[in-house]
Design a protein around this motif. Structure first.
Motif, mmCIF file in Angstrom:
data_model
loop_
_atom_site.group_PDB
_atom_site.id
_atom_site.type_symbol
_atom_site.label_atom_id
_atom_site.label_comp_id
_atom_site.label_asym_id
_atom_site.label_seq_id
_atom_site.Cartn_x
_atom_site.Cartn_y
_atom_site.Cartn_z
ATOM 1 N N ASP A 85 -71.459 1.901 -7.484
ATOM 2 C CA ASP A 85 -72.843 2.103 -7.906
ATOM 3 C C ASP A 85 -73.663 0.844 -7.643
ATOM 4 N N LEU B 158 -68.501 6.751 -8.559
ATOM 5 C CA LEU B 158 -69.143 5.544 -8.029
ATOM 6 C C LEU B 158 -69.085 4.413 -9.059
ATOM 7 N N ALA B 159 -69.358 4.742 -10.309
ATOM 8 C CA ALA B 159 -69.314 3.726 -11.362
ATOM 9 C C ALA B 159 -67.887 3.213 -11.565
ATOM 10 N N ALA C 195 -71.524 10.301 -9.585
ATOM 11 C CA ALA C 195 -71.956 9.129 -10.348
ATOM 12 C C ALA C 195 -70.800 8.471 -11.108
#
Length: 192
Positions: free
Chosen positions: A173, A167-168, A164
């Motif tokens: 994301d 991805l951010a 996460a």
């Protein structure tokens, strides 16, 4: 079951084993179990591990070549939607196929014969993505097309691992925003 059907069943099973277990987990026994065939079947078709690797690489190439080419995007917005769909497929339904392909790419660094089998897949993306960018009416150069393709390829391992924070940090994301950003960087004057 016909001989070619059995080969394809085994090769498809090998893709799933390779995706799930990695290179070390790709064994004849694991392929037999995944395919639901009697023990020893994969070894009869692919007697050595190299034959099994070759079969999986050739199947990945067949699947790539057999994919229906996307409709021309029409404009930059359509192109962005096409690339977003490719990224979402890689993180979703196409995940196993892509994981297997990346495992094979790593293995090909040590086995040049494997790199020769896989080469048309990435080379095909460069040509296909460049054509799509031209069809979208973008001012394509070889360099700008390669930049977009390399950036999309570089995003794939991050999408597959799904961390996460990563991805951010990469903007992955939100695949739609990521793709628009990539296209804006390559083509600052394009309307997206």
């Amino acid at each position: 079951m016909a001989n070619q059907d059995r080969r394809d069943l085994l090769r498809d099973a090998a893709i799933h084993v390779l995706a799930r277990e990695g290179g070390r987990g790709l064994t004849h026994r694991a392929v037999d179990a995944e395919a639901g065939v009697p023990g020893g079947t994969a070894k009869n078709y692919f007697p050595a591990r190299e034959a099994l690797l070759r079969a999986v690489a050739e199947r990945c190439l067949e699947l790539y070549q057999g994919a229906v080419p996307p409709a021309p995007p029409g404009d930059a917005t359509g192109l962005a939607a096409l690339f977003e769909a490719l990224l979402r497929d890689a993180a979703g339904p196409g995940r196993a196929r892509l994981l297997a392909y990346l495992e094979l790419q790593a293995e090909s660094a040590r086995r040049p014969w494997l790199a020769e089998i896989l080469d048309p897949i990435a080379a095909g993306d460069f040509a296909r993505f460049e054509r799509a960018q031209r069809a979208a009416g973008l001012p394509v150069t070889r360099e700008s097309a390669a930049l977009v393709t390399l950036t999309l390829h570089g995003a794939l391992p991050h999408l597959l691992s799904g961390g996460a924070d990563t991805l951010a940090a990469a903007g992955l994301d939100d695949p739609a925003a990521f793709v628009r950003g990539v296209l804006r960087a390559a083509y600052p004057d394009a309307e997206l």
